[in-house]
Scaffold this active site. Structure first.
Site, PDB file in Angstrom:
ATOM      1  CG  LEU A   1      12.707  17.720-110.209  1.00 31.13           C
ATOM      2  CD1 LEU A   1      11.771  16.512-110.218  1.00 31.13           C
ATOM      3  CD2 LEU A   1      12.239  18.740-109.177  1.00 31.13           C
ATOM      4  CG  ASP A   2      18.529  18.764-105.924  1.00 32.37           C
ATOM      5  OD1 ASP A   2      18.966  19.510-106.820  1.00 32.37           O
ATOM      6  OD2 ASP A   2      18.293  19.146-104.765  1.00 32.37           O
ATOM      7  NE  ARG A   3      22.479   9.859-109.288  1.00 27.38           N
ATOM      8  CZ  ARG A   3      23.639   9.333-109.662  1.00 27.38           C
ATOM      9  NH1 ARG A   3      24.728  10.065-109.638  1.00 27.38           N
ATOM     10  NH2 ARG A   3      23.712   8.078-110.046  1.00 27.38           N
TER      11      ARG A   3
END
Length: 320
Positions: free
Chosen positions: A147-149
């Site tokens: 997942l993106d940050r």
């Protein structure tokens, strides 16, 4: 027999391969085992024959099988404890309270926004390093997906290599069902729409690596379904059929309604307005994850509670 890697005088290790490392390449096994040792050094000791499998020389590409005996020569580790990246106490405390599901094969955590899934590239540490710190006795812990940050929600981690293989197959075949909640900029007039624009990643724009819509990219498909309209935002449920990098974010921007708080693909002026109202994070949350359990074959469906800013927004903003 395993020797204590904390010992000031490194000794030869003889490691018997179990299911946890079966079918793993020798170089990847050694990189994980000898944390803090440069990859160039690892490749050199294999090439020189200092690493042996069943008393014989092997190539770094050799795939380990259950029962193999690997000889690992004395190698000095980096000074950092266990060669791991530093992990903050705050992160480990958060992770311990956000596990949604766990058994012998896998775990699902409600990843908080603002934390990378792994360390590197200027980031001290991430979610996976945090779990390895919490569970030092766990010999195998690997991310199944990312997942993106700044995205929160369901993140799947494998605790066995066999589980990782099965789950990777499901992600590659796009048989994992994922649903997200997102808050889009402005009022989106449609009730439902499938965006099937192909995505090309690592395109440089102003020195920043971006994902762009391009016929040279990979096929991508995202279903957007409107849930609620607000004065200057739209709450949507998002179901990505494929799992490309930044897929939801780029497809939302394609609709001319980028995700609020998205500093890369969003509207700067809109993001500034929402930050001034106290909403400082990106409004993208991986709400549910559904997959086939790698051991039992049963369908597992996990839901992650909403972040506080989603809750605050729906309470404080007037719907239309």
């Amino acid at each position: 027999m395993d020797t204590d890697q904390q010992s000031p005088t490194p000794q030869v290790q003889w490691v018997e391969i179990t299911e946890d490392n079966s079918e793993q390449r020798l170089d990847n096994f050694l990189i994980t085992r000898l944390k803090g040792v440069p990859k160039s050094r690892i490749y050199r000791i294999v090439r020189k024959g200092e690493v042996r499998v069943n008393k014989g020389r092997v190539d770094v590409k050799y795939r380990l099988v259950i029962g193999d005996i690997v000889r690992i020569p004395p190698v000095r580790m980096a000074e950092n404890t266990d060669g791991d990246l530093p992990v903050s106490r705050g992160l480990t405390d958060i992770l311990q309270h956000n596990v949604l599901f766990e058994d012998e094969s896998l775990l699902v955590v409600n990843k908080p926004s603002g934390f990378a899934v792994h360390g590197g590239s200027g980031i001290d540490s991430g979610i996976i390093e945090g779990f390895r710190k919490i569970n030092p006795e766990q010999r195998f812990l690997e991310l199944v997906h990312r997942l993106d940050r700044d995205t929160s929600g369901c993140l799947l981690i494998a605790k066995k290599r066999s589980a990782l293989r099965h789950l990777h197959e499901q992600f590659r075949d796009d048989t994992v069902t994922k649903t997200y909640l997102a808050l889009l900029s402005g009022q989106w007039a449609r009730k439902k729409l499938i965006v099937d624009q192909p995505l090309l990643k690592n395109v440089s724009k102003g020195g920043e690596r971006m994902v762009v819509i391009s016929q040279a990219g990979k096929a991508s498909e995202t279903l957007f379904r409107r849930l609620k309209l607000f004065k200057d935002a739209t709450l949507v449920e998002v179901s990505p059929k494929t799992g490309r990098t930044h897929q939801i974010r780029v497809h939302a921007a394609y609709l001319s309604h980028p995700i609020i708080g998205d500093d890369r693909y969003g509207f700067d002026d809109v993001n500034k307005v929402f930050k001034n109202r106290g909403y400082k994070k990106m409004f993208l949350h991986a709400e549910t994850l559904q997959f086939k359990h790698p051991v039992s074959g049963e369908i597992v469906k996990i839901s992650a509670p909403l972040p506080q800013q989603f809750i605050d927004f729906t309470k404080n903003e007037e719907p239309i």
